[in-house]
Design a protein around this motif. Structure first.
Motif, PDB file in Angstrom:
ATOM      1  N   SER A 179       0.829  -1.205   0.000  1.00  0.00           N
ATOM      2  CA  SER A 179       0.000   0.000   0.000  1.00  0.00           C
ATOM      3  C   SER A 179       0.865   1.258   0.000  1.00  0.00           C
ATOM      4  O   SER A 179       0.591   2.226  -0.718  1.00  0.00           O
ATOM      5  CB  SER A 179      -0.924  -0.011   1.227  1.00  0.00           C
ATOM      6  OG  SER A 179      -1.577   1.220   1.353  1.00  0.00           O
ATOM      7  N   ASP A 180       1.938   1.239   0.795  1.00  0.00           N
ATOM      8  CA  ASP A 180       2.818   2.414   0.896  1.00  0.00           C
ATOM      9  C   ASP A 180       3.512   2.725  -0.426  1.00  0.00           C
ATOM     10  O   ASP A 180       3.951   3.849  -0.651  1.00  0.00           O
ATOM     11  CB  ASP A 180       3.873   2.203   1.990  1.00  0.00           C
ATOM     12  CG  ASP A 180       3.265   2.305   3.384  1.00  0.00           C
ATOM     13  OD1 ASP A 180       2.102   2.751   3.480  1.00  0.00           O
ATOM     14  OD2 ASP A 180       3.940   1.931   4.356  1.00  0.00           O
ATOM     15  N   ALA A 181       3.603   1.739  -1.299  1.00  0.00           N
ATOM     16  CA  ALA A 181       4.311   1.945  -2.574  1.00  0.00           C
ATOM     17  C   ALA A 181       3.408   2.610  -3.625  1.00  0.00           C
ATOM     18  O   ALA A 181       3.855   2.925  -4.723  1.00  0.00           O
ATOM     19  CB  ALA A 181       4.821   0.602  -3.095  1.00  0.00           C
ATOM     20  N   ILE A 182       2.133   2.821  -3.264  1.00  0.00           N
ATOM     21  CA  ILE A 182       1.162   3.347  -4.239  1.00  0.00           C
ATOM     22  C   ILE A 182       0.831   4.799  -3.931  1.00  0.00           C
ATOM     23  O   ILE A 182       0.733   5.193  -2.768  1.00  0.00           O
ATOM     24  CB  ILE A 182      -0.119   2.477  -4.219  1.00  0.00           C
ATOM     25  CG1 ILE A 182       0.186   1.101  -4.816  1.00  0.00           C
ATOM     26  CG2 ILE A 182      -1.261   3.148  -4.969  1.00  0.00           C
ATOM     27  CD1 ILE A 182      -0.935   0.093  -4.660  1.00  0.00           C
ATOM     28  N   SER A 189     -17.120   2.387  -4.964  1.00  0.00           N
ATOM     29  CA  SER A 189     -17.544   1.076  -5.480  1.00  0.00           C
ATOM     30  C   SER A 189     -17.538   0.050  -4.362  1.00  0.00           C
ATOM     31  O   SER A 189     -18.507  -0.720  -4.188  1.00  0.00           O
ATOM     32  CB  SER A 189     -16.587   0.600  -6.581  1.00  0.00           C
ATOM     33  OG  SER A 189     -16.492   1.525  -7.623  1.00  0.00           O
ATOM     34  N   PHE A 190     -16.447   0.004  -3.594  1.00  0.00           N
ATOM     35  CA  PHE A 190     -16.344  -0.978  -2.505  1.00  0.00           C
ATOM     36  C   PHE A 190     -17.398  -0.692  -1.431  1.00  0.00           C
ATOM     37  O   PHE A 190     -17.953  -1.608  -0.835  1.00  0.00           O
ATOM     38  CB  PHE A 190     -14.935  -0.974  -1.906  1.00  0.00           C
ATOM     39  CG  PHE A 190     -13.856  -1.257  -2.932  1.00  0.00           C
ATOM     40  CD1 PHE A 190     -13.952  -2.369  -3.762  1.00  0.00           C
ATOM     41  CD2 PHE A 190     -12.764  -0.405  -3.077  1.00  0.00           C
ATOM     42  CE1 PHE A 190     -12.974  -2.631  -4.732  1.00  0.00           C
ATOM     43  CE2 PHE A 190     -11.785  -0.658  -4.031  1.00  0.00           C
ATOM     44  CZ  PHE A 190     -11.893  -1.765  -4.863  1.00  0.00           C
ATOM     45  N   GLU A 191     -17.672   0.598  -1.196  1.00  0.00           N
ATOM     46  CA  GLU A 191     -18.682   0.947  -0.187  1.00  0.00           C
ATOM     47  C   GLU A 191     -20.067   0.466  -0.633  1.00  0.00           C
ATOM     48  O   GLU A 191     -20.860   0.001   0.177  1.00  0.00           O
ATOM     49  CB  GLU A 191     -18.674   2.472   0.039  1.00  0.00           C
ATOM     50  CG  GLU A 191     -19.637   2.971   1.085  1.00  0.00           C
ATOM     51  CD  GLU A 191     -19.388   2.404   2.497  1.00  0.00           C
ATOM     52  OE1 GLU A 191     -18.241   2.035   2.816  1.00  0.00           O
ATOM     53  OE2 GLU A 191     -20.365   2.325   3.264  1.00  0.00           O
ATOM     54  N   LEU A 240      -5.131  -3.277  -5.849  1.00  0.00           N
ATOM     55  CA  LEU A 240      -4.721  -3.753  -4.526  1.00  0.00           C
ATOM     56  C   LEU A 240      -5.899  -3.737  -3.548  1.00  0.00           C
ATOM     57  O   LEU A 240      -6.097  -4.687  -2.783  1.00  0.00           O
ATOM     58  CB  LEU A 240      -3.570  -2.898  -3.971  1.00  0.00           C
ATOM     59  CG  LEU A 240      -3.099  -3.313  -2.565  1.00  0.00           C
ATOM     60  CD1 LEU A 240      -2.559  -4.743  -2.567  1.00  0.00           C
ATOM     61  CD2 LEU A 240      -2.048  -2.357  -2.018  1.00  0.00           C
ATOM     62  N   ALA A 241      -6.699  -2.659  -3.590  1.00  0.00           N
ATOM     63  CA  ALA A 241      -7.840  -2.569  -2.659  1.00  0.00           C
ATOM     64  C   ALA A 241      -8.832  -3.695  -2.933  1.00  0.00           C
ATOM     65  O   ALA A 241      -9.354  -4.317  -2.004  1.00  0.00           O
ATOM     66  CB  ALA A 241      -8.516  -1.209  -2.798  1.00  0.00           C
ATOM     67  N   ARG A 242      -9.082  -3.978  -4.198  1.00  0.00           N
ATOM     68  CA  ARG A 242     -10.030  -5.056  -4.537  1.00  0.00           C
ATOM     69  C   ARG A 242      -9.533  -6.390  -3.986  1.00  0.00           C
ATOM     70  O   ARG A 242     -10.303  -7.163  -3.421  1.00  0.00           O
ATOM     71  CB  ARG A 242     -10.220  -5.127  -6.052  1.00  0.00           C
ATOM     72  CG  ARG A 242     -11.199  -6.204  -6.468  1.00  0.00           C
ATOM     73  CD  ARG A 242     -11.636  -6.063  -7.897  1.00  0.00           C
ATOM     74  NE  ARG A 242     -10.531  -6.190  -8.849  1.00  0.00           N
ATOM     75  CZ  ARG A 242     -10.667  -6.080 -10.161  1.00  0.00           C
ATOM     76  NH1 ARG A 242     -11.849  -5.821 -10.675  1.00  0.00           N
ATOM     77  NH2 ARG A 242      -9.628  -6.203 -10.954  1.00  0.00           N
ATOM     78  N   GLU A 243      -8.238  -6.615  -4.127  1.00  0.00           N
ATOM     79  CA  GLU A 243      -7.662  -7.868  -3.613  1.00  0.00           C
ATOM     80  C   GLU A 243      -7.734  -7.907  -2.078  1.00  0.00           C
ATOM     81  O   GLU A 243      -8.195  -8.884  -1.489  1.00  0.00           O
ATOM     82  CB  GLU A 243      -6.194  -7.962  -4.075  1.00  0.00           C
ATOM     83  CG  GLU A 243      -5.475  -9.191  -3.573  1.00  0.00           C
ATOM     84  CD  GLU A 243      -3.962  -9.065  -3.763  1.00  0.00           C
ATOM     85  OE1 GLU A 243      -3.509  -8.492  -4.777  1.00  0.00           O
ATOM     86  OE2 GLU A 243      -3.231  -9.528  -2.861  1.00  0.00           O
ATOM     87  N   THR A 250      -8.775   7.525   0.500  1.00  0.00           N
ATOM     88  CA  THR A 250      -8.399   7.019   1.813  1.00  0.00           C
ATOM     89  C   THR A 250      -9.296   5.811   2.093  1.00  0.00           C
ATOM     90  O   THR A 250     -10.502   5.965   2.307  1.00  0.00           O
ATOM     91  CB  THR A 250      -8.617   8.108   2.886  1.00  0.00           C
ATOM     92  OG1 THR A 250      -7.851   9.262   2.513  1.00  0.00           O
ATOM     93  CG2 THR A 250      -8.192   7.623   4.255  1.00  0.00           C
ATOM     94  N   ILE A 251      -8.721   4.612   2.023  1.00  0.00           N
ATOM     95  CA  ILE A 251      -9.507   3.379   2.146  1.00  0.00           C
ATOM     96  C   ILE A 251      -8.948   2.532   3.287  1.00  0.00           C
ATOM     97  O   ILE A 251      -7.732   2.317   3.365  1.00  0.00           O
ATOM     98  CB  ILE A 251      -9.451   2.537   0.844  1.00  0.00           C
ATOM     99  CG1 ILE A 251      -9.821   3.388  -0.380  1.00  0.00           C
ATOM    100  CG2 ILE A 251     -10.373   1.322   0.938  1.00  0.00           C
ATOM    101  CD1 ILE A 251      -9.709   2.634  -1.712  1.00  0.00           C
ATOM    102  N   ASP A 252      -9.839   2.060   4.145  1.00  0.00           N
ATOM    103  CA  ASP A 252      -9.445   1.135   5.198  1.00  0.00           C
ATOM    104  C   ASP A 252      -9.380  -0.261   4.595  1.00  0.00           C
ATOM    105  O   ASP A 252     -10.418  -0.848   4.257  1.00  0.00           O
ATOM    106  CB  ASP A 252     -10.481   1.203   6.340  1.00  0.00           C
ATOM    107  CG  ASP A 252     -10.043   0.384   7.548  1.00  0.00           C
ATOM    108  OD1 ASP A 252      -9.160  -0.485   7.384  1.00  0.00           O
ATOM    109  OD2 ASP A 252     -10.596   0.611   8.644  1.00  0.00           O
ATOM    110  N   LEU A 253      -8.165  -0.764   4.431  1.00  0.00           N
ATOM    111  CA  LEU A 253      -7.993  -2.068   3.782  1.00  0.00           C
ATOM    112  C   LEU A 253      -8.129  -3.214   4.774  1.00  0.00           C
ATOM    113  O   LEU A 253      -8.053  -4.385   4.395  1.00  0.00           O
ATOM    114  CB  LEU A 253      -6.625  -2.142   3.094  1.00  0.00           C
ATOM    115  CG  LEU A 253      -6.372  -1.136   1.961  1.00  0.00           C
ATOM    116  CD1 LEU A 253      -4.965  -1.335   1.386  1.00  0.00           C
ATOM    117  CD2 LEU A 253      -7.422  -1.277   0.861  1.00  0.00           C
ATOM    118  N   GLY A 254      -8.306  -2.888   6.059  1.00  0.00           N
ATOM    119  CA  GLY A 254      -8.401  -3.917   7.089  1.00  0.00           C
ATOM    120  C   GLY A 254      -7.036  -4.195   7.703  1.00  0.00           C
ATOM    121  O   GLY A 254      -6.001  -3.801   7.150  1.00  0.00           O
ATOM    122  N   GLY A 255      -7.040  -4.853   8.867  1.00  0.00           N
ATOM    123  CA  GLY A 255      -5.783  -5.206   9.529  1.00  0.00           C
ATOM    124  C   GLY A 255      -4.962  -4.000   9.922  1.00  0.00           C
ATOM    125  O   GLY A 255      -3.728  -4.067   9.999  1.00  0.00           O
ATOM    126  N   GLY A 256      -5.629  -2.848  10.110  1.00  0.00           N
ATOM    127  CA  GLY A 256      -4.907  -1.643  10.534  1.00  0.00           C
ATOM    128  C   GLY A 256      -4.241  -0.889   9.397  1.00  0.00           C
ATOM    129  O   GLY A 256      -3.510   0.082   9.632  1.00  0.00           O
TER     130      GLY A 256
END
Ligand SMILES: C[S@@+](CC[C@H](N)C(=O)[O-])C[C@H]1O[C@@H](n2cnc3c(N)ncnc32)[C@H](O)[C@@H]1O
Length: 254
Positions: free
Chosen positions: A8-11, A60-62, A92-95, A16-22
Motif C-alpha cells: 500500500s505504501d508503494a502506491i 464502489s467498494f462501499e 490492490l484494494a479489490r484484492e 483514503t480506504i481502510d484495507l483492514g488489519g490496521g
C-alpha cells in the motif's frame, strides 16, 4: 499484513480506504468525509451500481459493502497515468477487501447501453467538472440509470438564481488544467431534469457565505484561487430519480 502495508505504501493513492488489519491508504482525498456528504442509500441490497470515474474504487467498494449485488467501476484517465495516477490502488484494494467489484476501462463519453447496460444506481462523483462536454455526458449517462443517479460536483456562481455554468479555459480552477466547467445549483438541477430525471434533490447543499468567505480567504493565502471566484465556488451533491419506485431505496442516509 506487513506485506499489505508495504504494498500500500508503494502506491500513490487518491482515496483514503481502510484495507483492514490496521492498514489505511494514504489518500490525498478525505474520502470518509466525502462519503458522509454524498449520502449513499443505507442499503443497496440486491441492486446494481455503476461508479463512473471510480479511481481507487472507494465508493464502489462501499456500495458492495452496502449489499449491492453487482458493482461496476468505470474509469479511464486515472487508470492510465498521464499525471492522474494509476490503477494499482484499485487493484490492490479489490484484492485486500476480497471484493467482486468489476472494472470497465472506458471514457465517460463512450458510455452506452450497448457497452455497459443499465444500472439501478449510478454514481457520478467528482467527474462533471473535468469534462469538456459535461451536458453531453449527462445525456449519455441518463439512459444507463434505472432508478437513481448521484452527482457530486464543484459549483460556481453560487447564489445566482439564473441557471449558469462557469468556464475555465486554462488553470483557473485549482490550477488544474483538467477542470473545465462548474454549474450553479439551478443549472445542475435544470440539466438533470432536461436529460430525463423526474425528481431532483439537492441533498448536500452549498455552505453559507461566512463559511465560503473563510475558505476563500484561506485559498487566497495559500495562493490557490483568488478570493472572489473562490467565494462563489462550492461543492454539492444531487440525487436524481427516474419515476421507477425510487422509494424502494432507503434514502438519504450516510
Ligand atoms: C476527482 S476524481 C473523482 C474520483 C471518485 N469518483 C471520487 O469521487 O472520489 C475524477 C475522476 O474522474 C475520472 N475522469 C475524468 N475524466 C473522465 C472521462 N472523460 N471519462 C472517465 N473518467 C474520467 C478520472 O480518471 C478520475 O478518476
Amino acid at each position: 499484513m506487513q506485506d499489505l502495508k508495504s504494498r500500500s505504501d508503494a502506491i500513490r493513492w487518491y482515496h483514503t480506504i481502510d484495507l483492514g488489519g490496521g492498514v489505511v491508504t494514504s489518500g490525498v482525498d478525505d474520502t470518509p468525509y466525502r462519503l458522509r456528504r454524498v449520502k449513499l442509500p443505507t442499503s443497496l441490497r440486491g441492486l446494481s451500481v455503476l461508479d463512473i470515474g471510480a479511481w481507487d474504487g472507494f465508493f464502489s467498494f462501499e456500495c458492495e459493502r452496502r449489499g449491492a449485488a453487482r458493482v461496476v467501476a468505470a474509469d479511464y484517465y486515472s487508470w492510465h497515468g498521464g499525471g492522474w495516477g494509476t490503477k494499482a490502488g484499485f487493484t490492490l484494494a479489490r484484492e485486500a477487501l476480497g471484493s467482486r467489484v468489476e472494472d470497465v476501462d472506458i471514457d465517460v463519453m463512450d458510455l452506452s447501453l450497448d457497452r455497459v447496460g443499465q444500472f439501478d444506481v449510478v454514481l457520478f462523483l467528482g467527474v462533471f467538472y473535468h469534462l469538456r462536454h459535461p451536458f453531453t455526458a449527462l445525456e449519455r449517462i441518463a439512459p444507463l440509470v434505472r432508478r437513481q443517479l448521484i452527482v457530486e460536483t464543484v459549483l460556481d456562481m453560487v447564489g445566482i438564481s439564473r441557471p449558469a455554468m462557469a468556464f475555465y479555459p486554462s488553470r483557473e480552477l485549482n490550477n488544474d488544467p483538467t477542470n473545465w466547467w462548474a454549474p450553479n445549483v439551478p443549472a445542475m438541477r435544470g440539466m438533470l431534469e432536461t436529460v430525463g430525471f423526474d425528481r431532483v434533490e439537492t441533498v448536500t447543499a452549498t455552505h453559507g457565505p461566512v463559511y465560503r468567505a473563510a475558505r476563500a480567504a484561506y485559498h487566497q493565502v495559500r495562493g490557490k484561487n483568488p478570493f472572489g471566484p473562490a467565494f462563489r465556488q462550492d461543492r454539492a451533491v444531487f440525487h436524481a430519480f427516474k419515476n421507477n419506485p425510487s422509494s424502494l431505496i432507503q434514502n438519504p442516509a450516510s
